[in-house]
Design an enzyme around this catalytic site. Structure first.
Site, mmCIF file in Angstrom:
data_model
loop_
_atom_site.group_PDB
_atom_site.id
_atom_site.type_symbol
_atom_site.label_atom_id
_atom_site.label_comp_id
_atom_site.label_asym_id
_atom_site.label_seq_id
_atom_site.Cartn_x
_atom_site.Cartn_y
_atom_site.Cartn_z
ATOM 1 N N ASP A 99 24.908 2.849 -14.372
ATOM 2 C CA ASP A 99 25.307 4.205 -14.786
ATOM 3 C C ASP A 99 24.741 5.251 -13.836
ATOM 4 O O ASP A 99 25.430 6.203 -13.443
ATOM 5 C CB ASP A 99 24.943 4.502 -16.254
ATOM 6 C CG ASP A 99 23.698 3.784 -16.742
ATOM 7 O OD1 ASP A 99 23.100 3.020 -15.962
ATOM 8 O OD2 ASP A 99 23.314 3.990 -17.907
ATOM 9 N N LYS A 129 22.622 -3.998 -14.677
ATOM 10 C CA LYS A 129 22.305 -3.378 -15.968
ATOM 11 C C LYS A 129 21.272 -4.264 -16.652
ATOM 12 O O LYS A 129 21.413 -4.671 -17.815
ATOM 13 C CB LYS A 129 23.602 -3.255 -16.801
ATOM 14 C CG LYS A 129 23.461 -2.449 -18.075
ATOM 15 C CD LYS A 129 23.406 -0.951 -17.852
ATOM 16 C CE LYS A 129 23.076 -0.226 -19.126
ATOM 17 N NZ LYS A 129 22.957 1.241 -18.938
ATOM 18 N N TYR A 182 34.899 -11.914 -16.078
ATOM 19 C CA TYR A 182 36.286 -12.152 -15.645
ATOM 20 C C TYR A 182 36.680 -13.622 -15.695
ATOM 21 O O TYR A 182 37.662 -14.018 -15.100
ATOM 22 C CB TYR A 182 36.492 -11.594 -14.230
ATOM 23 C CG TYR A 182 36.569 -10.086 -14.205
ATOM 24 C CD1 TYR A 182 35.546 -9.315 -14.724
ATOM 25 C CD2 TYR A 182 37.669 -9.437 -13.673
ATOM 26 C CE1 TYR A 182 35.610 -7.935 -14.710
ATOM 27 C CE2 TYR A 182 37.735 -8.057 -13.640
ATOM 28 C CZ TYR A 182 36.707 -7.313 -14.168
ATOM 29 O OH TYR A 182 36.777 -5.947 -14.145
ATOM 30 N N ASP A 209 34.370 -4.123 -9.739
ATOM 31 C CA ASP A 209 35.764 -3.719 -9.928
ATOM 32 C C ASP A 209 35.839 -2.204 -10.079
ATOM 33 O O ASP A 209 36.599 -1.511 -9.403
ATOM 34 C CB ASP A 209 36.308 -4.431 -11.173
ATOM 35 C CG ASP A 209 37.800 -4.253 -11.346
ATOM 36 O OD1 ASP A 209 38.427 -3.622 -10.478
ATOM 37 O OD2 ASP A 209 38.342 -4.744 -12.351
HETATM 38 MG MG MG Z 1 40.417 -3.436 -9.816
#
Ligand code: MG
Ligand code: NAI
Length: 335
Positions: A206, A173, A123, A230
């Site tokens: 996952d 991950k 981000y 998020d």
């Molecule tokens: Mg969001």
């Protein structure tokens, strides 16, 4: 009295902040509101969606409660929410997801809190075209640092300890993203050793997504990087009734900003239909941050009582027949 900057924001912001102010006042919360503007309204008035006065007030008082902000389209200003998080280095995004009484969902007895790293990962906005004008090959850069990972993971463990939560689950991950996600996991294992009384586990993202749907009751405190956080925090909200009933906190070392996770809902603005519960839960996180936990608990009880005994007074989005005002009055009388 504790001074808190209040940004009503756009759309339904005015209605839901009025509701929260009234409920906190009725509960005897020792808050003095310092009202400042931001968002589309501020942009239209001052040509600036984030006026200096607003930033200065947050700098001075260190705590803010913020309604939703409409992000002006086509002005080059990315998002005021993101700008505020970066400006004050609000690296912890905290989102509790707790099953509410008498709010219909498929999932029962969920009680988890997600700590999302709020400033790094994918981000940071560093993307580019590899092949220039052809625009058929893009790349994005993810950043993970030891220092920022340590901060968010430590705050998750501290929260677990202070709130009698037995386990911290770190989501990653690292099997594929060996450096970025691997570093986050490595720091998690180090920090876990400093908190021997809190159980620690790590899960690959996952698997986490599946586990959250199959058996969400197994999670207490979850900590993860920006993108996974998020997605998983919205998934967690979905388990307990959606974005309309989830609060959130953005906390840094120095400043904290509390906000609902939903937007300005222009489709229902000004119609007395907005559900104030999400912003109200955010304000309870704020009261806890300000060491006013007993008042926060009283308000929580009054909200639960309203959901159970005065469901008709609640807003339409959660199956009620009432309005913003009727909900607010019911909570105040239950207080
Ligand atoms: Mg969001
Ligand atoms: P939204 O969350 O405003 O609305 C989505 C749907 O949920 C609408 O049907 C709305 O009526 C409903 N809804 C949202 N909050 C509600 C509440 N408290 N009570 C009852 N119903 C509620 O998302 P949308 O429409 O995508 O975005 C509208 C504006 O909000 C955009 O300008 C967007 O940029 C901004 N936004 C701001 C956020 C923030 O300030 N944190 C977060 C998300 C969007």
């Amino acid at each position: 009295m504790k001074k808190v900057v209040l940004i009503a924001g756009d759309g339904i912001g005015t209605e839901i902040t009025a509701s929260v102010k009234k409920i906190l006042e009725t509960a005897g919360a020792p808050i003095e509101w310092i009202e400042r503007e931001a968002g589309l309204g501020a942009y239209e008035k001052y040509d600036n969606p984030l006026p200096d006065e607003t930033v200065a007030a947050i700098e001075e008082h260190k705590v803010a409660l913020k309604g939703p902000l409409t992000t002006p389209v086509g002005t080059g200003f990315r998002s005021i929410n993101v700008a505020l998080r970066q400006k004050f280095n609000l690296y912890s995004n905290i989102r509790p997801a707790i099953t509410l009484p008498n709010v219909d969902t498929t999932f029962k007895e969920v009680d988890m809190v997600i700590f999302r790293e709020n400033t790094q990962g994918l981000y940071i906005g560093k993307e580019h075209w590899v092949d220039g004008d052809d625009k058929s090959h893009a790349e994005s850069i993810a950043v993970v640092t030891r220092e920022a990972s340590r901060k968010i993971i430590t705050s998750a463990f501290k929260y677990a300890l202070q709130n009698n939560k037995k386990k911290v689950t770190l989501v990653h991950k690292a099997n594929i993203l060996k450096l970025t996600s691997g570093l986050f996991l490595e720091v998690g294992r180090e920090v876990a050793k400093e908190f021997p009384d809190v159980e620690f586990e790590d899960l690959i993202v996952d698997n986490m997504a599946m586990q959250m749907v199959m058996r969400p009751q197994q999670f207490d405190v979850v900590v993860t990087t920006n993108l996974f956080g998020d997605i998983l925090s919205d998934l967690a909200s979905g388990l307990v009734g959606g974005l309309g009933v989830t609060g959130s906190a953005n906390i840094g070392d120095d400043v904290a900003m509390f906000e609902a996770v939903h937007g300005s809902a222009p489709d229902i603005a000004g119609q007395n239909k907005a559900n104030p519960i999400a912003l109200l839960f955010s304000s309870l996180l704020m009261l806890e941050y300000l060491d006013e936990k007993p008042i926060a608990e009283n308000i929580r009880k009054a909200i639960y009582k309203t959901l159970v005994e005065n469901k008709d007074a609640c807003t339409l989005d959660i199956g009620g027949k009432g309005t913003t005002d009727s909900f607010t009055e019911a909570v105040c009388s239950n207080l």
